[in-house]
Design a protein around this motif. Structure first.
Motif: not given
Length: 227
Positions: A132-152
């Motif tokens: 559960a912790l791994l899935d939550l942290a991975t989801y948040r981390g991936a979303a953060q990277l998408v925003e950082l690298l791709h913006g909108e």
């Protein structure tokens, strides 16, 4: 932790004055003697409140423990977000986030206390029971990277898979450092952490543009003769 008790979650997300005192006081009490040896009466006494006030908000010790864990997870994510936002470039954001992550884990008194004195309380949730912790942290981390690298802009499916993979690898790396602080990697100063992030973490994020890698057309060499 994926679907926490709504009543417990409410005490974490919208705590009143008493709940705030309880969450802080319970964490401090856990830091002193550990979770196993702490009673609800100990927490009420440490917080300077009546036991009835404590039990109205947290009817069982397990709920109080869950609330403290959720509060600490929230504090970690909030701090990580602020660290990323403090950077001007993508590289700065990632480096600043790494500096925060390392410092938070190394300086987290309760985490270090439990690892030393009652690892059986902590280790299952960070190892075999960490899905559960791994899935939550991975989801948040991936979303953060998408925003950082791709913006909108919407990344391609291949880019999304890449960033999810990187986010999971970074999460697993973070868990490993948390559970086994001993390392030959120089992370003793902020400058050393920045060098580590620039050298190893940022390339893992930015080196792949979503296109399939070229295949090596060279013939596969046979395994050496063991005779």
């Amino acid at each position: 932790m994926v679907e926490p008790d709504p009543a417990v979650l409410a005490q974490v997300l919208e705590p009143d004055e008493i709940a705030t005192r309880v969450l802080r006081g319970a964490r401090e009490q856990f830091e002193l003697v550990g979770i196993r040896r702490t009673t609800m009466e100990d927490v009420a006494r440490h917080c300077g409140i009546a036991r009835a006030s404590l039990y109205r908000r947290f009817p069982a010790k397990s709920q109080l423990v869950d609330a403290v864990v959720l509060a600490e997870v929230r504090r970690y994510f909030d701090g990580s977000t602020r660290a990323h936002e403090s950077g001007r470039t993508v590289a700065e954001k990632i480096v600043n986030g790494t500096v925060f992550n390392v410092g938070f884990l190394r300086e987290h008194t309760l985490l270090q206390k439990l690892l030393r004195t009652e690892p059986e309380t902590l280790l299952p949730g960070l190892t075999v029971g960490a899905a559960a912790l791994l899935d939550l942290a991975t989801y948040r981390g991936a979303a953060q990277l998408v925003e950082l690298l791709h913006g909108e802009q919407t990344p391609t499916p291949a880019q999304q898979r890449h960033l999810r993979t990187v986010a999971e690898l970074h999460t697993r790396l973070t868990l490993s450092f948390a559970l086994t602080p001993h390392t030959s990697i120089d992370l003793d100063t902020v400058d050393a952490i920045r060098i580590f992030a620039n050298t190893y973490l940022i390339p893992s994020i930015t080196a792949y543009d979503g296109r399939p890698p070229e295949l090596d057309d060279a013939p596969v060499r046979p395994a050496p003769d063991s005779k």
